[in-house]
Motif scaffolding. Structure first.
Motif: not given
Length: 272
Positions: A68-76
């Motif tokens: 579902x990611x688009x242009x978000x900053x993502x920390x996993x």
């Protein structure tokens, strides 16, 4: 945690609340009902509506989040007890747009890796044994290829073989050029003890690489220094007191010559 100190979910959520309050979403997956319920109560008590504790398998729940990611900053952050995160789960993150920011922090369990590699059993049982073959197929999925066998099943010092294996895993994470900055830190009880797991990080930005590297370096050396010196004559001295930086100048000059017209940040990343 059992000692009363905050665990990783509260540390991360607390930081997010301080710096990006109301501008983030955090999901904490846990398939242990007791741990899930405890975290859920704490989050509700602190009134952090951006945080959600979700009971269920973290890896399976992770797939739709990534999709579902688009242009978000993502920390996993993946902290499995075992080797549950297979490489194909992470693969979509390797192809995100360079306009997006992505950071991955994952623990890879070494004792289970060695057990599935079955290096000692291979001398007695053929690699066509269905159990060993199943183990090896699992490692193929976790590490994203069969390159693990070149290191894990070879001769030589165990820690050196582990180090080479994790270096190849980092290369796999950065293979598309997006998560270009990777590194890893071994977690052990002492310098002499076996490796429990490697904490591996991957990022799309050089600043994250330097921050991860600095924090891991400080934590690792402080812990090892405390373990080595506790109860001894030099207890209380910090790891910086023992650090030998005499060759640092030579190393910097060497890299400046090797990589001319390089910024200080890029140079330090190469050295680190």
């Amino acid at each position: 945690m059992a000692d009363g100190s905050p665990g990783s979910p509260l540390i991360m959520a607390g930081a997010a609340e301080r710096y990006v309050r109301d501008k983030y979403k955090a999901y904490f997956f846990n398939n242990d009902l007791e741990h899930h319920s405890r975290l859920q109560r704490i989050l509700e008590k602190r009134n952090w509506p951006s945080c959600s504790a979700i009971l269920g398998d973290g890896i399976e729940n992770l797939r739709p989040v990534i999709e579902s990611l688009t242009d978000e900053t993502f920390f996993l952050y993946i902290d499995p007890f075992g080797l549950d995160c297979e490489f194909n789960v992470l693969r979509p993150l390797l192809d995100r747009s360079k306009k997006c920011s992505t950071e991955i922090l994952i623990n890879l369990h070494m004792p289970i890796t060695h057990r599935l590699g079955s290096r000692n059993q291979l001398s007695e049982r053929h690699d066509s044994d269905p159990t060993i073959r199943r183990y090896h197929e699992k490692l193929n999925r976790v590490y994203g290829g069969d390159y693990w066998a070149d290191e894990l099943l070879s001769d030589g010092d165990t820690k050196e073989r582990e180090k080479r294996l994790i270096a190849k895993y980092c290369s796999a994470l950065s293979s598309t050029g997006y998560l270009a900055y990777t590194g890893a830190c071994p977690i052990r009880e002492s310098n002499e003890s076996a490796t429990k797991y490697f904490m591996v990080f991957a990022s799309s930005h050089i600043d994250s690489m330097l921050i991860f590297n600095d924090e891991m370096c400080k934590s690792y050396n402080k812990y090892m220094n405390d373990q080595t010196s506790q109860g001894g004559l030099f207890a209380g001295l910090t790891w910086q007191d023992w650090r030998d930086s005499r060759k640092l100048t030579e190393l910097v000059v060497e890299y400046v010559k090797k990589y001319p017209a390089t910024t200080r940040k890029e140079l330090w990343n190469r050295i680190g």
